[in-house]
Design a protein around this motif. Structure first.
Motif, PDB file in Angstrom:
ATOM      1  N   THR A 321      10.174   7.894   6.010  1.00 48.88           N
ATOM      2  CA  THR A 321      10.861   8.890   4.670  1.00 48.88           C
ATOM      3  C   THR A 321       9.041   9.001   3.320  1.00 48.88           C
ATOM      4  O   THR A 321       9.024  10.343   3.218  1.00 48.88           O
ATOM      5  CB  THR A 321      11.749   8.827   3.708  1.00 48.88           C
ATOM      6  N   LEU A 322       8.371   8.179   3.442  1.00 44.91           N
ATOM      7  CA  LEU A 322       7.381   8.702   2.039  1.00 44.91           C
ATOM      8  C   LEU A 322       5.770   8.726   3.152  1.00 44.91           C
ATOM      9  O   LEU A 322       4.999   9.238   2.470  1.00 44.91           O
ATOM     10  CB  LEU A 322       7.378   7.113   1.972  1.00 44.91           C
ATOM     11  N   ASP A 323       5.491   7.621   4.477  1.00 44.96           N
ATOM     12  CA  ASP A 323       4.424   8.030   5.127  1.00 44.96           C
ATOM     13  C   ASP A 323       3.320   7.919   4.003  1.00 44.96           C
ATOM     14  O   ASP A 323       2.128   8.232   3.885  1.00 44.96           O
ATOM     15  CB  ASP A 323       3.760   9.183   5.778  1.00 44.96           C
ATOM     16  N   PRO A 324       3.642   6.128   4.198  1.00 43.61           N
ATOM     17  CA  PRO A 324       2.458   5.351   2.730  1.00 43.61           C
ATOM     18  C   PRO A 324       1.022   4.493   3.430  1.00 43.61           C
ATOM     19  O   PRO A 324       1.652   5.213   4.809  1.00 43.61           O
ATOM     20  CB  PRO A 324       3.328   4.517   1.571  1.00 43.61           C
ATOM     21  N   GLU A 325       0.354   4.781   2.861  1.00 46.08           N
ATOM     22  CA  GLU A 325      -1.014   4.154   3.256  1.00 46.08           C
ATOM     23  C   GLU A 325      -0.718   3.100   3.020  1.00 46.08           C
ATOM     24  O   GLU A 325      -1.441   2.138   3.713  1.00 46.08           O
ATOM     25  CB  GLU A 325      -2.083   5.180   2.606  1.00 46.08           C
ATOM     26  N   ARG A 326      -0.314   2.235   1.634  1.00 45.12           N
ATOM     27  CA  ARG A 326       0.165   1.207   2.319  1.00 45.12           C
ATOM     28  C   ARG A 326       1.216   0.501   1.108  1.00 45.12           C
ATOM     29  O   ARG A 326       1.951   1.663   0.563  1.00 45.12           O
ATOM     30  CB  ARG A 326      -1.463   0.472   0.532  1.00 45.12           C
ATOM     31  N   ILE A 327       1.819  -0.128   2.047  1.00 49.97           N
ATOM     32  CA  ILE A 327       2.276  -0.958   1.021  1.00 49.97           C
ATOM     33  C   ILE A 327       2.519  -2.439   0.280  1.00 49.97           C
ATOM     34  O   ILE A 327       1.736  -3.375   0.692  1.00 49.97           O
ATOM     35  CB  ILE A 327       3.456  -1.120   2.328  1.00 49.97           C
ATOM     36  N   VAL A 328       2.654  -2.237  -0.387  1.00 54.42           N
ATOM     37  CA  VAL A 328       2.446  -4.231  -1.598  1.00 54.42           C
ATOM     38  C   VAL A 328       3.429  -4.316  -1.756  1.00 54.42           C
ATOM     39  O   VAL A 328       4.577  -4.357  -2.584  1.00 54.42           O
ATOM     40  CB  VAL A 328       1.421  -3.978  -2.575  1.00 54.42           C
ATOM     41  N   LEU A 329       3.954  -5.624  -1.451  1.00 56.22           N
ATOM     42  CA  LEU A 329       5.376  -6.498  -2.165  1.00 56.22           C
ATOM     43  C   LEU A 329       4.764  -7.370  -3.240  1.00 56.22           C
ATOM     44  O   LEU A 329       3.822  -8.074  -3.197  1.00 56.22           O
ATOM     45  CB  LEU A 329       5.549  -7.742  -0.776  1.00 56.22           C
ATOM     46  N   GLY A 330       5.521  -7.263  -4.093  1.00 55.16           N
ATOM     47  CA  GLY A 330       5.646  -8.304  -5.104  1.00 55.16           C
ATOM     48  C   GLY A 330       7.232  -8.790  -5.441  1.00 55.16           C
ATOM     49  O   GLY A 330       7.737  -8.310  -4.882  1.00 55.16           O
ATOM     50  N   LEU A 358       0.961   2.254  11.653  1.00 55.07           N
ATOM     51  CA  LEU A 358       1.514   1.187  10.928  1.00 55.07           C
ATOM     52  C   LEU A 358       0.556   1.021   9.704  1.00 55.07           C
ATOM     53  O   LEU A 358      -0.526   1.027   9.832  1.00 55.07           O
ATOM     54  CB  LEU A 358       1.741   0.002  11.078  1.00 55.07           C
ATOM     55  N   PRO A 359       1.265   1.287   7.628  1.00 55.84           N
ATOM     56  CA  PRO A 359       0.346   1.258   6.763  1.00 55.84           C
ATOM     57  C   PRO A 359       0.329  -0.129   7.008  1.00 55.84           C
ATOM     58  O   PRO A 359       1.075  -1.447   7.507  1.00 55.84           O
ATOM     59  CB  PRO A 359       1.202   1.770   5.889  1.00 55.84           C
ATOM     60  N   THR A 360      -0.962  -0.103   5.916  1.00 56.05           N
ATOM     61  CA  THR A 360      -1.162  -1.664   6.096  1.00 56.05           C
ATOM     62  C   THR A 360      -0.347  -2.442   4.927  1.00 56.05           C
ATOM     63  O   THR A 360       0.373  -1.904   4.283  1.00 56.05           O
ATOM     64  CB  THR A 360      -2.627  -1.832   4.619  1.00 56.05           C
ATOM     65  N   VAL A 361      -0.078  -3.641   4.658  1.00 52.82           N
ATOM     66  CA  VAL A 361       0.570  -4.543   4.257  1.00 52.82           C
ATOM     67  C   VAL A 361       0.574  -5.783   3.540  1.00 52.82           C
ATOM     68  O   VAL A 361       0.137  -5.759   4.194  1.00 52.82           O
ATOM     69  CB  VAL A 361       2.497  -4.862   5.654  1.00 52.82           C
ATOM     70  N   GLU A 362       0.521  -6.048   2.538  1.00 50.82           N
ATOM     71  CA  GLU A 362      -0.565  -6.787   1.673  1.00 50.82           C
ATOM     72  C   GLU A 362       0.912  -7.481   0.713  1.00 50.82           C
ATOM     73  O   GLU A 362       1.296  -6.630   0.378  1.00 50.82           O
ATOM     74  CB  GLU A 362      -0.979  -6.393   1.275  1.00 50.82           C
ATOM     75  N   VAL A 363       0.841  -8.641  -0.449  1.00 51.37           N
ATOM     76  CA  VAL A 363       1.493  -9.078  -0.628  1.00 51.37           C
ATOM     77  C   VAL A 363       0.892  -9.380  -2.068  1.00 51.37           C
ATOM     78  O   VAL A 363      -0.816  -9.682  -2.316  1.00 51.37           O
ATOM     79  CB  VAL A 363       1.772 -11.155  -0.439  1.00 51.37           C
ATOM     80  N   SER A 364       1.251  -9.234  -3.111  1.00 56.44           N
ATOM     81  CA  SER A 364       0.676  -8.713  -4.485  1.00 56.44           C
ATOM     82  C   SER A 364       0.113 -10.020  -5.053  1.00 56.44           C
ATOM     83  O   SER A 364       0.418 -11.963  -4.851  1.00 56.44           O
ATOM     84  CB  SER A 364       1.441  -8.465  -5.686  1.00 56.44           C
ATOM     85  N   SER A 365      -1.188  -9.870  -5.544  1.00 54.50           N
ATOM     86  CA  SER A 365      -1.805 -11.247  -6.441  1.00 54.50           C
ATOM     87  C   SER A 365      -0.912 -11.679  -7.491  1.00 54.50           C
ATOM     88  O   SER A 365      -1.321 -13.160  -8.399  1.00 54.50           O
ATOM     89  CB  SER A 365      -3.576 -11.155  -6.421  1.00 54.50           C
TER      90      SER A 365
END
Length: 431
Positions: A321-330, A358-365
Motif C-alpha cells: 500500500t505505502l511502498d516505504p523505503e524503510r520500516i522502523v519497529l519500536g 523489500l525495504p530495510t527493516v530496523e529496530v529503533s534504539s
C-alpha cells in the motif's frame, strides 16, 4: 503584512534549520549554503543573538569547514534557550522528557504503574506531578516552549482521547485535564503514541534517510506513523496510521481486540503471550517469553515462528500500500524482532508480488522514552517550521513576535488543539 516580513521569517527558519543540522557553522557558511548575502545573514544572526536563540564564539586558525584563514565567528544554536516537554501515558508506565533547542534529551523521568489501577484523574495527577519534576530540574532561564501529551489511542483535534482500549479510556479530554491540573498557560498539544514515536525517529535523522518510511509501534496494540516525502501522513480526520486494525484473518489470538482478525489481534502483546501459553509456555509477561527464547524452549520458538509469519504478512500488506523505503519497529515487542527476523522477512517475501522489493527493516534504539521524546520533538519541529500564516497572511496572531517567542499551530500539529502562547517567557507550571 509586507513581503519583507514574510521573507525575513522564511530566512529565520532556514537559518535555524541549518544550525540544527550542522550544529556549528559561520555566517559566511550560512550565506553560501542558503544563497543569502552576508549582510542579510549578519542582520538575522544579530537579532537571534539578541533573542538568545544563537550564540557566536570567536575561533582562531581553521574554520569549521576546514579552510584556513583569519579568526572567525562560529555560530550555533543556544541549547539553553528553549525546552520542549513530551509526556507519555504508556501501558504500565509513564514517561516525561524535556529536550533542548538542539533536540537533545535534557531531563527524563519514567515511573511504572499498574494498568488496571486508578481512574483517569489519578493517572492525570500522576503525570502532572512527573511533568512538574522534570520542569523543575531545567536550568533557570530556559523557556518551556510547550507540552505534548501522548497516549496509546485515537486522539481528536481538540485533544480528546476518543478511544484507548488498553487504558480503558473513552471520550477523555486528556489535553484539557492535564492543562487544568498543571495550571499551564502555554502551548499544549496531544498526539497518538505511534505518531509520536515516528516523530522521535524522523526528526532526529536527515530528511533523505526518512523521506518515505513506515514506523510501527508494537505494544499492547499496534500503531503506525506513515511518512511520505519527509512528512507525517495525517488523513482526512487526522486518524491515519491505525494499522493495527487492518484485517489479516478471521480470528486472532487476542479475543479482546476491538476488531477480530486484525493485525494487532495476531501480533499485539496479549496475542503473543496467549500464543506462548497455548503452546505450553508459562508466564504472563513479555520478559517470560524472552527468557524462554534465550533458553530455546520449544513453546517460545514455536511462538516466535508464528509471530514472524503474521508480522511479515501484515508488513507485506503495508508495503504493497505505502511502498516505504524503510520500516522502523519500536515499542516493547520490537525486542522480539531479533529472534524472528528470518521468519518475518521470509513471510514478507511470500506475501509480496513482483516488482516490490523489500525495504530495510530496523529496530529503533529508543527505549521506553520514545513516545515522550517524539511528543517533545513535534513541538521542537514546529518552532523550526515555516508558519504559513506569516507567509500568506490570515490570522496574524503573534506575527510580529521574534521567531524565538513563537511556537504556534503549524503543519505537524494541525491534528491537535494547540493553545498558542502569547508572551511565551511568562508561561509556567504552577506549583
Amino acid at each position: 503584512m509586507s513581503m519583507p516580513r514574510a521573507v525575513r521569517h522564511i530566512n529565520e527558519v532556514r537559518i535555524l534549520n541549518s544550525l540544527f543540522r550542522h550544529r556549528t557553522t559561520t555566517r559566511a557558511g550560512l550565506a553560501r549554503e542558503l544563497g543569502l548575502t552576508r549582510s542579510t545573514v549578519g542582520l538575522l544572526i544579530a537579532a537571534m543573538i539578541k533573542q538568545r536563540l544563537v550564540t557566536e564564539t570567536e575561533v582562531s586558525g581553521a574554520t569549521p569547514s576546514g579552510r584556513s584563514g583569519r579568526p572567525g565567528q562560529v555560530v550555533q544554536l543556544n541549547a539553553l534557550h528553549s525546552a520542549f516537554v513530551g509526556a507519555d501515558i504508556g501501558v504500565g508506565h509513564m514517561s516525561v522528557v524535556a529536550i533542548d533547542l538542539l533536540g537533545r534529551v535534557a531531563e527524563t523521568r519514567t515511573v511504572a504503574y499498574e494498568p488496571a489501577s486508578g481512574d483517569v484523574k489519578t493517572r492525570i495527577a500522576a503525570l502532572a506531578a512527573l511533568v512538574r519534576r522534570v520542569i523543575k530540574r531545567l536550568p533557570r532561564g530556559q523557556l518551556v516552549q510547550g507540552i505534548c501529551v501522548t497516549v496509546p489511542g485515537l486522539v481528536d483535534r481538540d485533544g480528546v482521547v476518543l478511544r484507548a482500549p488498553v487504558l480503558g479510556w473513552n471520550s477523555v479530554p486528556v489535553q484539557g485535564l492535564l492543562g487544568a491540573r498543571l495550571k499551564w498557560s502555554g502551548t499544549l498539544a496531544s498526539e497518538n503514541d505511534a505518531n509520536a514515536f515516528a516523530a522521535a525517529e524522523l526528526y532526529g535523522r536527515s530528511p533523505a534517510a526518512s523521506a518515505d518510511a513506515l514506523f510501527v509501534y508494537l505494544d499492547a496494540g499496534v500503531g503506525g506513523g506513515m511518512v511520505a516525502q519527509g512528512e507525517l501522513l495525517r488523513g482526512h480526520r487526522g486518524y491515519a496510521g491505525e494499522i493495527g486494525h487492518i484485517h489479516l484473518g478471521e480470528q486472532g489470538f487476542d479475543r479482546l481486540t476491538v476488531v477480530q482478525g486484525s493485525f494487532e489481534s495476531y501480533v499485539g502483546r496479549e496475542a503473543v503471550l496467549a500464543r506462548f501459553r497455548h503452546h505450553g509456555g508459562e508466564g504472563t509477561r513479555l520478559e517470560d517469553l524472552i527468557e524462554a527464547l534465550a533458553a530455546h524452549a520449544p513453546a517460545a520458538l514455536q511462538t516466535i515462528s508464528e509471530l514472524g509469519w503474521w508480522l511479515g504478512r501484515g508488513l507485506a500488506s503495508l508495503i504493497s500500500t505505502l511502498d516505504p523505503e524503510r520500516i522502523v519497529l519500536g515499542g516493547p515487542l520490537a525486542a522480539l524482532y531479533a529472534y524472528a527476523e528470518p521468519e518475518v522477512l521470509d513471510s514478507v517475501k511470500k506475501h509480496l508480488v513482483v516488482p516490490f522489493a523489500l525495504p530495510t527493516v530496523e529496530v529503533s534504539s529508543l527505549g521506553l522514552d520514545a513516545c515522550a521524546i517524539g511528543g517533545a520533538m513535534m513541538l521542537h519541529h514546529a518552532l523550526l517550521s515555516i508558519d504559513a500564516r506569516i507567509v500568506y497572511g490570515g490570522n496574524d496572531s503573534g506575527r510580529d513576535a521574534p521567531v524565538g517567542d513563537r511556537v504556534e499551530r503549524r503543519g505537524v500539529l494541525t491534528t491537535n488543539q494547540v493553545r498558542a502562547m502569547k508572551g511565551l517567557p511568562g508561561a509556567q507550571v504552577e506549583e
